[in-house]
Design a protein around this motif. Structure first.
Motif, short mmCIF file in Angstrom:
data_model
loop_
_atom_site.label_atom_id
_atom_site.label_comp_id
_atom_site.label_asym_id
_atom_site.label_seq_id
_atom_site.Cartn_x
_atom_site.Cartn_y
_atom_site.Cartn_z
N LEU A 47 0.86 -1.20 0.00
CA LEU A 47 0.00 0.00 0.00
C LEU A 47 0.89 1.24 0.00
N PRO A 48 0.57 2.26 -0.81
CA PRO A 48 1.39 3.47 -0.85
C PRO A 48 1.42 4.20 0.51
N ASP A 49 2.49 4.93 0.75
CA ASP A 49 2.67 5.62 2.02
C ASP A 49 1.57 6.64 2.29
N ASP A 50 1.08 7.35 1.23
CA ASP A 50 0.07 8.39 1.49
C ASP A 50 -1.23 7.76 1.97
N VAL A 51 -1.53 6.53 1.53
CA VAL A 51 -2.74 5.83 2.00
C VAL A 51 -2.59 5.53 3.48
N LEU A 52 -1.41 4.98 3.87
CA LEU A 52 -1.17 4.62 5.26
C LEU A 52 -1.20 5.87 6.14
N ALA A 53 -0.61 6.94 5.64
CA ALA A 53 -0.56 8.19 6.42
C ALA A 53 -1.97 8.73 6.63
N LYS A 54 -2.81 8.63 5.58
CA LYS A 54 -4.19 9.13 5.69
C LYS A 54 -4.93 8.36 6.79
N TRP A 55 -4.79 7.05 6.78
CA TRP A 55 -5.49 6.24 7.79
C TRP A 55 -4.92 6.48 9.18
N ASP A 56 -3.61 6.68 9.27
CA ASP A 56 -3.02 6.98 10.59
C ASP A 56 -3.58 8.28 11.14
N GLU A 57 -3.99 9.17 10.22
CA GLU A 57 -4.55 10.45 10.64
C GLU A 57 -6.04 10.30 10.99
N VAL A 58 -6.77 9.52 10.18
CA VAL A 58 -8.23 9.44 10.33
C VAL A 58 -8.66 8.48 11.44
N LEU A 59 -8.01 7.33 11.53
CA LEU A 59 -8.46 6.29 12.46
C LEU A 59 -8.55 6.78 13.91
N PRO A 60 -7.51 7.49 14.43
CA PRO A 60 -7.63 7.98 15.82
C PRO A 60 -8.82 8.91 16.00
N LYS A 61 -9.12 9.71 14.96
CA LYS A 61 -10.27 10.63 15.06
C LYS A 61 -11.57 9.85 15.11
N VAL A 62 -11.65 8.80 14.31
CA VAL A 62 -12.85 7.94 14.33
C VAL A 62 -13.04 7.38 15.73
N LEU A 63 -11.95 6.86 16.30
CA LEU A 63 -12.05 6.20 17.61
C LEU A 63 -12.41 7.19 18.71
N ALA A 64 -12.03 8.45 18.53
CA ALA A 64 -12.31 9.45 19.56
C ALA A 64 -13.73 10.00 19.46
N SER A 65 -14.43 9.67 18.36
CA SER A 65 -15.77 10.24 18.18
C SER A 65 -16.76 9.62 19.16
N PRO A 66 -17.72 10.41 19.64
CA PRO A 66 -18.70 9.87 20.60
C PRO A 66 -19.49 8.70 20.02
N GLU A 67 -19.77 8.72 18.70
CA GLU A 67 -20.53 7.63 18.09
C GLU A 67 -19.78 6.32 18.24
N PHE A 68 -18.48 6.35 17.93
CA PHE A 68 -17.71 5.11 18.02
C PHE A 68 -17.62 4.64 19.46
N LYS A 69 -17.39 5.60 20.37
CA LYS A 69 -17.25 5.22 21.78
C LYS A 69 -18.50 4.52 22.30
N GLN A 70 -19.65 5.05 21.86
CA GLN A 70 -20.91 4.48 22.33
C GLN A 70 -21.09 3.04 21.85
N ILE A 71 -20.82 2.83 20.55
CA ILE A 71 -20.92 1.47 20.00
C ILE A 71 -19.93 0.55 20.71
N ALA A 72 -18.71 1.06 20.91
CA ALA A 72 -17.67 0.22 21.52
C ALA A 72 -18.10 -0.20 22.91
#
Lengths: 508, 317
Positions: B256-281
């Motif tokens: 996988l290209p580096d920019d793809v990995l970098a994008k997910w490294d940026e987005v995934l923590p934000k997803v996990l910090a969202s109240p929606e995700f926390k509630q489901i978790a």
């Protein structure tokens, strides 16, 4: 005491708002429609909706889910009765007498009986849940693999007595079901069995493609092989006689013993995690036939034959909440989904809920009872709609059933292989019926075989850890009581049969 | 009617334009997320919530496609064989990545054929006994098993999964015999434990049942400290061979290209910090634990190697 009363009132109040009433109506309606579509189950719909459910107020979201599950069980029996296609596996036992009734023009009567029985079973198990949850859950926990095994054997014996004549045909059909049930990975060792190196078969034959193919598609083939002019006739003949389209008071009363017995069976099975509503429906059907004064009418359109499985499968769904509310153990997928919906809403269930925060429990109870009433009212409407929907010429209906069968089995796992299975089982079922092999024993063998194997093998494994070896089962009170029950049941049948044989002799 | 379709068209156009404006490069078209588990299960719920939240944040549609079968290996091999452009990725969990490939012929090599994008859940696997059980520690269990060969009955939620391997490796290291009794799923295991059919279990449900006062936690089967009983040692802390991470994560094909990995490294923590995700978790009893591409790759490589040794030692197939 006054304190308890005000708590109950407050809890009930939570579920008696117009918003939650609306949610129940929507849930029940959605459930009835989804339930009627083979391959689409309420569990799937709920699973897809759960990520969105936190946008709702708790006492809108949860009543909606409860309503959905109740509605779907009734919805699935309408298609089981009218077009021999159970919407969910739980309604497959309803096909046995429901479809013959529909063929006699009494489809309306059968659907209404299914509705009354469903609501009866629901209410019965909800009442048990409300008053005896902790007690029932405590007893159910004493049921281990040994007790499950003997229960399944009881079911097989009870249903074995249903087998057609000649007996060998029933036996062959049962064996065929057992063998089909063995396809897939060995549940303990993980080695492939009867898969012929086909990876698609490793997960086993899916219950839904098998049921739809075996019951619905085979019937389409049978009708297609009939006379051409029959095909332009109305698919389902409705008798103009109003007596054929309603359940009279006398008929309902004559079904009452069956309703009570089946609801009790369903509640008991539902309290034990893992057996499920399909098994309960078949056991209740078998018991109804055994207890009947006219067992020969079963399979040819006996009203009790519709009442028994419908009361039992609905009773299971309420009783599945018993281990959930008492121990936090969900009895089946539906209960697991309700658990997760409750937790999204910050409502905890489990042993501490009764003492620490019983308020949500009372609200759940109120929602359950309310959902039963709504299910009854909307069900009467659905019964009317269904009878119009299926009053199309047969050639249209048969073609649609094939499409629904293929789409429904595809929807479940997105597998083309399952569509192939549907048609394969359609042909297989047609050939079997042609040669006079009964379909019921095959289905029962298929459904019970994995449960029997799983539990029997666990018992054998457990035996090696006891000094008494296999005799450890006789130290379990639950096992002994079931054994006594089974002995009595079989003894009664033999005694009655003997008496009937003696009584019949003078006429012969 | 025509007005309505124009309106929808306009909205769609605006949506594509805005997403194009925000996302410089990846992603600029819909992403397919392959879920190797069937609709309705925990893996499916996880895939769908990640797809929805990450898709919203990146301004593209993420479509979940369920490709089930072969113990999740069919879906994962579809991911391994996809084009490495970041537009086909997959949901993964422990068993088909670090455990099962050592016991079966998997259609992919987890180390060579996949790129690990990120971990988002790492569940606890507490080792529990009934609250009224005489066993107060792992040593008590081992002592009983040593004195009564084969008479200690235990279970985990999945046969041949990570916790099963970890506990077998523990018994093997102590050279004692115990009897594994398989059940289908954690809730049936819990029922069997409470009903007295088995004496010990390692299931994620153990945290809640311990809070409810029904069970006691003796140890933790993963590298994560147990939040309910922090003094319980992990199996490796207790000196046993393996405590595999039980994770949910995302993976893509090799390269996988580096920019793809970098994008997910940026987005995934934000997803996990969202109240929606926390509630489901919280509802699903997941422990949210982010690990980016580099850290997740290391977790997988370590566990893969440890499981290989442990499974060979036990002789599990």
């Amino acid at each position: 005491m006054g304190d308890t009363f005000s708590l109950v009132a407050e809890g009930v109040g939570l579920a008696l708002t117009w918003q939650s009433l609306l949610a129940i109506v929507l849930g029940v309606a959605a459930g009835q429609i989804l339930g009627a579509i083979p391959g689409l189950t309420a569990s799937m719909a709920v699973a897809l909706l759960i990520p969105y459910s936190f946008y709702f107020d708790p006492w809108v979201g949860i009543p909606m889910l409860l309503g959905m599950f109740k509605g779907s069980l009734f919805g699935s029996s309408t298609t089981a009765i009218l077009i021999r296609t159970p919407g969910t596996p739980a309604a497959s036992a309803t096909v046995l007498d429901g479809y013959p009734l529909a063929q006699q023009g009494k489809g309306g009567k059968a659907v209404k009986m299914a509705l009354y029985a469903s609501v009866f079973g629901d209410t019965f198990s909800d009442v048990c849940l409300i008053f005896f949850a902790s007690l029932l859950a405590m007893v159910a926990l004493k049921f281990g693999p040994a007790e499950y095994t003997i229960l399944i054997v009881l079911a097989l014996c009870s249903l074995g007595m249903l087998s057609s004549r000649p007996a060998w045909k029933g036996l062959v059909a049962t064996l065929a079901g057992v063998i089909i049930g063995m396809i897939g990975l060995d549940p303990m060792a993980g080695t492939p069995r009867l898969t012929f190196d086909n990876p698609e078969l490793e997960e086993g034959i899916g219950l839904i493609p098998m049921l739809i193919g075996f019951l619905a598609v085979s019937e389409v083939f049978r009708q297609m092989s009939g006379k051409a002019e029959d095909l332009s006739a109305k698919a389902i003949r409705y008798s103009d006689d109003p007596a054929d389209n309603r359940v009279s008071m006398a008929e309902f009363i004559s079904c009452l013993p069956t309703l009570f017995r089946s609801s009790a069976i369903g509640t008991a099975i539902g309290a034990m995690p893992g057996l499920g509503s399909t098994v309960a429906a078949f056991i209740a059907y078998g018991e109804a036939r055994r207890a009947s004064k006219h067992p020969e009418k079963f399979g040819k359109g006996a009203l009790e034959g519709v009442a028994a499985p419908e009361a039992a499968n609905n009773a299971v769904s309420g009783a599945n909440l018993i281990p959930l509310l008492a121990f936090g153990i969900p009895g089946d997928i539906a209960a697991a989904l309700i658990l997760s919906a409750l937790m999204v809403q910050g409502v905890t269930v489990g042993p501490l809920a009764f003492s620490q925060n019983p308020l949500p429990l009372y609200a759940i109870y109120a929602a359950l009872i309310l959902a039963n009433v709504v299910n009854l009212i909307l069900g009467l409407g659905l019964a009317k709609v269904a009878s119009v929907a299926f009053s199309v010429p047969r050639r249209l209906l048969l073609a649609s059933v094939l499409v629904i069968a293929a789409a429904g089995s595809f929807a479940l796992r997105g597998s083309v292989f399952d569509i192939q299975l549907v048609f394969l089982f359609g042909i297989f079922g047609y050939v079997m019926m042609r040669f006079g092999f009964p379909p019921v024993p095959l289905l029962i063998g298929f459904i019970l075989m994995p449960l029997l194997e799983e539990n029997l093998r666990t018992v054998l494994l457990l035996a090696s850890t006891y000094d008494e070896h296999l005799f450890f089962v006789f130290k379990r009170p639950a096992f002994l009581s079931l054994l006594a029950l089974m002995g009595t049941a079989i003894g009664l049948v033999l005694w009655r049969r003997r008496r009937r044989a003696l009584g019949a002799r003078p006429d012969a | 009617m025509r007005g309505l379709s124009k309106l929808i068209g306009g909205v769609l156009l605006a949506a594509t334009m805005s997403s194009g404006a925000f996302a410089a490069g990846y992603p600029d078209k819909p992403i397919t997320l392959i879920c190797p588990y069937s609709a309705g299960g925990g893996g499916d719920t996880a895939s769908r919530i990640i797809a929805k939240l990450a898709g919203d944040m990146m301004g593209v549609q993420i479509n979940v496609e369920n490709k089930t079968g072969g113990g999740a290996t069919i879906g994962i091999s579809a991911v391994a064989n996809a084009a490495p452009d970041g537009y086909t990725i997959g949901f993964i969990s422990t068993s088909p990545i670090t455990i099962r490939p050592h016991m079966m012929e998997a259609p992919y090599n987890p180390i060579e054929d996949l790129t690990y994008i990120g971990q988002f859940v790492a569940s606890n696997q507490p080792m529990i006994v009934r609250a009224d059980s005489p066993y107060k520690s792992v040593d008590d269990l081992i002592k009983f098993a040593r004195e009564n060969p084969g008479k200690l009955r235990w279970s985990t939620s999945v046969q041949r999964g990570g916790p099963h391997v970890a506990v077998e490796a523990m018994f093997k290291a102590e050279e004692v015999d115990a009897t594994f009794v398989p059940f289908k799923g954690g809730s049936k295991v819990l029922a069997a434990l409470l009903g007295g059919t088995i004496e010990m279990a390692m299931i994620s449900e153990g945290n809640k049942s311990t809070l409810d006062g029904q069970t006691r936690i003796l140890a933790e089967g993963t590298p994560n400290k147990n939040p309910v009983t922090p003094e319980a040692p992990t199996l490796t802390e207790a000196g046993y061979p393996i405590a595999p991470a039980i994770f949910f994560g995302l993976a893509g094909p090799k390269g996988l290209p580096d920019d793809v990995l970098a994008k997910w490294d940026e987005v995934l923590p934000k997803v996990l910090a969202s109240p929606e995700f926390k509630q489901i978790a919280e509802a699903q009893q997941w422990t949210v634990a982010h690990a980016g591409h580099a850290a997740f790759t290391k977790i997988v490589e370590t566990d893969y190697a440890a499981a290989k040794t442990a499974i060979a030692a036990i002789g599990m197939k």
